[in-house]
Design an enzyme around this catalytic site. Sequence first.
Site, PDB file in Angstrom:
ATOM      1  CG  ASP A  62      -4.505  -7.405   0.449  1.00  0.00           C
ATOM      2  OD1 ASP A  62      -4.667  -6.921   0.856  1.00  0.00           O
ATOM      3  OD2 ASP A  62      -3.939  -7.182  -0.085  1.00  0.00           O
ATOM      4  CG  MET A  66      -7.261  -9.432  -1.432  1.00  0.00           C
ATOM      5  SD  MET A  66      -5.639 -10.044  -2.187  1.00  0.00           S
ATOM      6  CE  MET A  66      -6.064 -11.593  -2.405  1.00  0.00           C
ATOM      7  CB  ILE A  85      -4.330  -2.022 -10.316  1.00  0.00           C
ATOM      8  CG1 ILE A  85      -4.662  -1.846  -8.652  1.00  0.00           C
ATOM      9  CG2 ILE A  85      -3.056  -1.192 -10.836  1.00  0.00           C
ATOM     10  CD1 ILE A  85      -3.093  -3.131  -8.673  1.00  0.00           C
ATOM     11  CG  HIS A 130     -25.214  24.054   2.505  1.00  0.00           C
ATOM     12  ND1 HIS A 130     -25.395  23.684   1.977  1.00  0.00           N
ATOM     13  CD2 HIS A 130     -25.169  25.842   2.789  1.00  0.00           C
ATOM     14  CE1 HIS A 130     -26.232  24.548   1.071  1.00  0.00           C
ATOM     15  NE2 HIS A 130     -25.510  25.298   1.545  1.00  0.00           N
ATOM     16  CD  GLU A 170     -12.463  -6.548 -16.602  1.00  0.00           C
ATOM     17  OE1 GLU A 170     -11.769  -6.297 -16.658  1.00  0.00           O
ATOM     18  OE2 GLU A 170     -13.093  -7.737 -17.121  1.00  0.00           O
ATOM     19  CB  ALA A 185      -5.029  -0.267   2.971  1.00  0.00           C
ATOM     20  CG  HIS A 186     -10.176   0.624   4.045  1.00  0.00           C
ATOM     21  ND1 HIS A 186      -9.769   1.314   2.524  1.00  0.00           N
ATOM     22  CD2 HIS A 186     -11.525  -0.228   3.600  1.00  0.00           C
ATOM     23  CE1 HIS A 186     -10.672   0.917   1.709  1.00  0.00           C
ATOM     24  NE2 HIS A 186     -11.549   0.114   2.385  1.00  0.00           N
ATOM     25  N   GLY A 227       0.344 -10.477   3.515  1.00  0.00           N
ATOM     26  CA  GLY A 227      -0.263  -9.415   2.550  1.00  0.00           C
ATOM     27  C   GLY A 227      -0.368 -10.289   1.081  1.00  0.00           C
ATOM     28  CB  CYS A 253      -0.587   0.449   1.078  1.00  0.00           C
ATOM     29  SG  CYS A 253      -1.886   1.428   1.357  1.00  0.00           S
TER      30      CYS A 253
HETATM   31  P1  NAI Z   1      -9.131  -6.245  -9.691  1.00  0.00           P
HETATM   32  O1  NAI Z   1      -9.707  -8.085  -9.440  1.00  0.00           O
HETATM   33  O2  NAI Z   1      -9.765  -4.834  -9.319  1.00  0.00           O
HETATM   34  O3  NAI Z   1      -9.081  -6.398 -11.354  1.00  0.00           O
HETATM   35  C1  NAI Z   1      -9.243  -7.238 -12.327  1.00  0.00           C
HETATM   36  C2  NAI Z   1     -10.065  -7.120 -13.659  1.00  0.00           C
HETATM   37  O4  NAI Z   1      -8.705  -7.861 -14.289  1.00  0.00           O
HETATM   38  C3  NAI Z   1     -10.834  -8.198 -13.267  1.00  0.00           C
HETATM   39  O5  NAI Z   1     -11.801  -6.570 -13.563  1.00  0.00           O
HETATM   40  C4  NAI Z   1     -11.382  -9.343 -13.943  1.00  0.00           C
HETATM   41  O6  NAI Z   1     -12.571  -9.041 -14.748  1.00  0.00           O
HETATM   42  C5  NAI Z   1      -9.454  -8.713 -15.184  1.00  0.00           C
HETATM   43  N1  NAI Z   1      -9.336 -10.138 -15.781  1.00  0.00           N
HETATM   44  C6  NAI Z   1      -8.831 -10.917 -15.098  1.00  0.00           C
HETATM   45  N2  NAI Z   1      -8.206 -11.528 -16.125  1.00  0.00           N
HETATM   46  C7  NAI Z   1      -7.788 -11.264 -17.218  1.00  0.00           C
HETATM   47  C8  NAI Z   1      -7.423 -11.090 -17.986  1.00  0.00           C
HETATM   48  N3  NAI Z   1      -6.780 -12.418 -18.581  1.00  0.00           N
HETATM   49  N4  NAI Z   1      -7.348 -10.150 -19.453  1.00  0.00           N
HETATM   50  C9  NAI Z   1      -8.309  -8.854 -19.137  1.00  0.00           C
HETATM   51  N5  NAI Z   1      -9.008  -8.750 -18.258  1.00  0.00           N
HETATM   52  C10 NAI Z   1      -8.905 -10.011 -17.094  1.00  0.00           C
HETATM   53  O7  NAI Z   1      -7.902  -6.647  -9.508  1.00  0.00           O
HETATM   54  P2  NAI Z   1      -6.203  -5.093  -9.658  1.00  0.00           P
HETATM   55  O8  NAI Z   1      -6.689  -4.318 -10.410  1.00  0.00           O
HETATM   56  O9  NAI Z   1      -5.568  -6.524 -10.350  1.00  0.00           O
HETATM   57  O10 NAI Z   1      -6.300  -4.524  -8.232  1.00  0.00           O
HETATM   58  C11 NAI Z   1      -5.562  -5.802  -7.148  1.00  0.00           C
HETATM   59  C12 NAI Z   1      -6.470  -5.459  -5.585  1.00  0.00           C
HETATM   60  O11 NAI Z   1      -5.531  -4.105  -5.111  1.00  0.00           O
HETATM   61  C13 NAI Z   1      -7.609  -4.656  -5.905  1.00  0.00           C
HETATM   62  O12 NAI Z   1      -8.262  -6.464  -5.488  1.00  0.00           O
HETATM   63  C14 NAI Z   1      -7.234  -4.318  -4.464  1.00  0.00           C
HETATM   64  O13 NAI Z   1      -7.769  -4.567  -3.368  1.00  0.00           O
HETATM   65  C15 NAI Z   1      -6.332  -3.626  -4.592  1.00  0.00           C
HETATM   66  N6  NAI Z   1      -6.842  -2.289  -4.992  1.00  0.00           N
HETATM   67  C16 NAI Z   1      -6.974  -1.348  -4.713  1.00  0.00           C
HETATM   68  C17 NAI Z   1      -7.034   0.116  -5.063  1.00  0.00           C
HETATM   69  C18 NAI Z   1      -8.012   1.315  -4.410  1.00  0.00           C
HETATM   70  O14 NAI Z   1      -8.984   1.239  -3.145  1.00  0.00           O
HETATM   71  N7  NAI Z   1      -8.287   2.033  -4.997  1.00  0.00           N
HETATM   72  C19 NAI Z   1      -6.314   0.663  -5.734  1.00  0.00           C
HETATM   73  C20 NAI Z   1      -5.597  -0.453  -6.156  1.00  0.00           C
HETATM   74  C21 NAI Z   1      -5.528  -1.290  -5.944  1.00  0.00           C
END
Ligand code: NAI
Length: 433
Positions: free
Chosen positions: A288, A294, A179, A419, A198, A296-297, A141, A39
Amino acid sequence: MYDLIILGGGPGGYHAAGLAAKAGLKTTLFEKRSLGGVCLNEGCIPSKALLHSAKIFDYAKGEGAKYGVNCKEAALDYPAAVARKDKVVATLITGIESTLTKAGVEIIRELGVIKGKAAGGFQVEAAGKGYTARYLLICTGSEPVIPPIKGIEAAMQSRDILALTEIPRTLAVIGGGVIGLEMASLFNSAGSKVTVYEMTDKVAGPFDREISDALQKVYEKKGVAFKLGTAVGDVAALGVEKTLCCVGRKPAITGFGLEALSIPVQKGAVLTDEFMKTGVPGVFAAGDVNGKYMLAHTAYREAEVAVNNILGRRDMMEYHAIPTVIYTNPEAAGIGHTLESAKEQGIAATETKLPLYHSGRYLAENEGGNGVCKLVWSGNRLIGGHILGNPASEIVSTLSALLYRETSAEQIKKIIFPHPTVAEIIKEAVYHA
Ligand code: NAI
């Protein structure tokens, strides 16, 4: 002999260490890399620092004109933005270190490996030295999932993309989750031609579909291309300068001796109950590594529950009010049920929807914004809230408090919101229900 050994110095581990030491437990924390975990070092914090630079650049290069502010020459000095990001991270790491040291935590900058249990307690070895403790807390993690795609070794992970000092002309993002969207946003602002691939038929995973679609449209307008329903088969075939792979993360359960204690694992995650106990008495896990939420909070709260139970204070983890934020511009945030997820669970739910332009503050600060607030109800009880629009990341804290208490519409009407704030939209939406 220690009271508590913690493996992993990310949000779960360092928060637990501070709390335990302050409560009088002789605590040692093992961290093989840098305090703060993914994180702080290569995730939440560095990405937010860079996204902030990108947002300022967006205003400077044209968005500002909507508000009567024109800049003649706008340039993004990306190496300077990266240097500032590194400074922010370094400051926070120093802060954690100093807080823990003051609390009396012994920090060991090595990989701690579980060796087993003897009469004295749990045994951990690091750099050839043995340590024993009455309790063990696993906060190791998670790590990125690497899909079986041809040429995937050449793709960057989130850690690599946040360390770039040059902007690629073309960027392919595999995975349209949190991400993927945040990095698409950053590099689109910075000038890359970004394409998001996606696999499913929508971006932003389980986020409310209307909000996900609206967010996608905003980014299409900004020039990001989206290929939905597309599983990439060959990285080279994408024909881009750089590729980011972000298809999810998985618990980090190997390489630190989990098997020495036969700690039960299910679906690749350390199994925990609502007290953060694993299947081995005296061994707890938070963050995690248990594969639940998964974020941080969530890890922070799970760490509190674990430490309280170690101290003999009964505390239980509740997962019904965990917010998620996507730090795009506009931000999106959600908590609890969407109408769809409520239906899937057989909950008779209703929804109230209100465009954010009902908020004077939003209108004043978001020219042409398409923001929306959606509240999900079971009877008159709030069970979900979803927002598209700035600052959704801050407004969702209010929804966290309301959902945690399962607040009713009548109770929300009695709460006084400052407000003018965008968060007032929540009360406004209740009156529109
Ligand atoms: P994610 O689970 O949010 O998204 C992964 C995406 O990849 C899904 O939509 C899935 O359908 C797609 N996918 C899977 N295999 C694929 C393929 N072969 N080709 C194309 N698409 C495919 O995972 P992400 O974005 O990697 O983040 C990982 C973790 O990091 C999250 O679960 C989250 O916990 C944490 N994170 C949280 C953030 C936040 O809260 N703002 C910011 C960044 C990460």
